[in-house]
Write a protein that holds these residues in place. Structure first.
Motif, short mmCIF file in Angstrom:
data_model
loop_
_atom_site.label_atom_id
_atom_site.label_comp_id
_atom_site.label_asym_id
_atom_site.label_seq_id
_atom_site.Cartn_x
_atom_site.Cartn_y
_atom_site.Cartn_z
N UNK A 1 -6.44 -53.90 -68.16
CA UNK A 1 -5.35 -53.89 -69.13
C UNK A 1 -5.03 -52.45 -69.56
N UNK A 2 -6.04 -51.67 -69.79
CA UNK A 2 -5.82 -50.28 -70.19
C UNK A 2 -5.14 -49.49 -69.07
N UNK A 3 -5.53 -49.75 -67.83
CA UNK A 3 -4.89 -49.10 -66.68
C UNK A 3 -3.41 -49.46 -66.60
N UNK A 4 -3.07 -50.66 -67.06
CA UNK A 4 -1.69 -51.12 -67.02
C UNK A 4 -0.87 -50.64 -68.22
N UNK A 5 -1.49 -49.83 -69.08
CA UNK A 5 -0.77 -49.24 -70.20
C UNK A 5 -1.04 -49.87 -71.55
N UNK A 6 -1.88 -50.88 -71.59
CA UNK A 6 -2.24 -51.51 -72.86
C UNK A 6 -3.45 -50.78 -73.45
N UNK A 7 -3.23 -49.53 -73.81
CA UNK A 7 -4.32 -48.66 -74.20
C UNK A 7 -4.97 -49.03 -75.53
#
Length: 111
Positions: free
Chosen positions: A35-41
């Protein structure tokens, strides 16, 4: 805008996690990292772990404990048949909502 994204994400995060698990089994850290890699930091691991506990209790996933090189065994989650049905319903609902929102965005015109 970040607060608005966070609030909207709360409503669909369960569906997102189930969609991830429909592709392959994963443990909580893997899901959070993806999720973080997809921009949901701003996604916290604790949020994902709490969500996984809820979907496990509702019988949407199967859980297997696998040995870990770093500490206790990890829980690996996979989507089961009930979870797939639930995910299909999520996508139907998502389609309904996005179609209606698109209509509103276009000034109420039918597409």
């Amino acid at each position: 805008m970040a607060k608005q994204v966070t609030e909207m994400l709360k409503g669909v995060l369960e569906g997102i996690v189930l969609a991830i698990l429909s592709g392959r089994p994963a443990h909580g850290y893997e899901i959070t990292a993806w999720l973080r890699e997809q921009g949901f930091s701003d996604i916290a691991e604790g949020t994902i772990y709490a969500l996984l506990v809820r979907v496990e209790r509702r019988g949407l996933v199967d859980v297997e404990k696998v040995p870990s090189e770093k500490g206790p065994p990890r829980k690996v989650y996979s989507l089961n048949a009930h979870g797939r049905e639930y995910l299909e319903e999520f996508w139907r609902t998502w389609s309904f909502l996005t179609e209606r929102l698109q209509q509103l965005h276009q000034g109420g015109k039918q597409t």
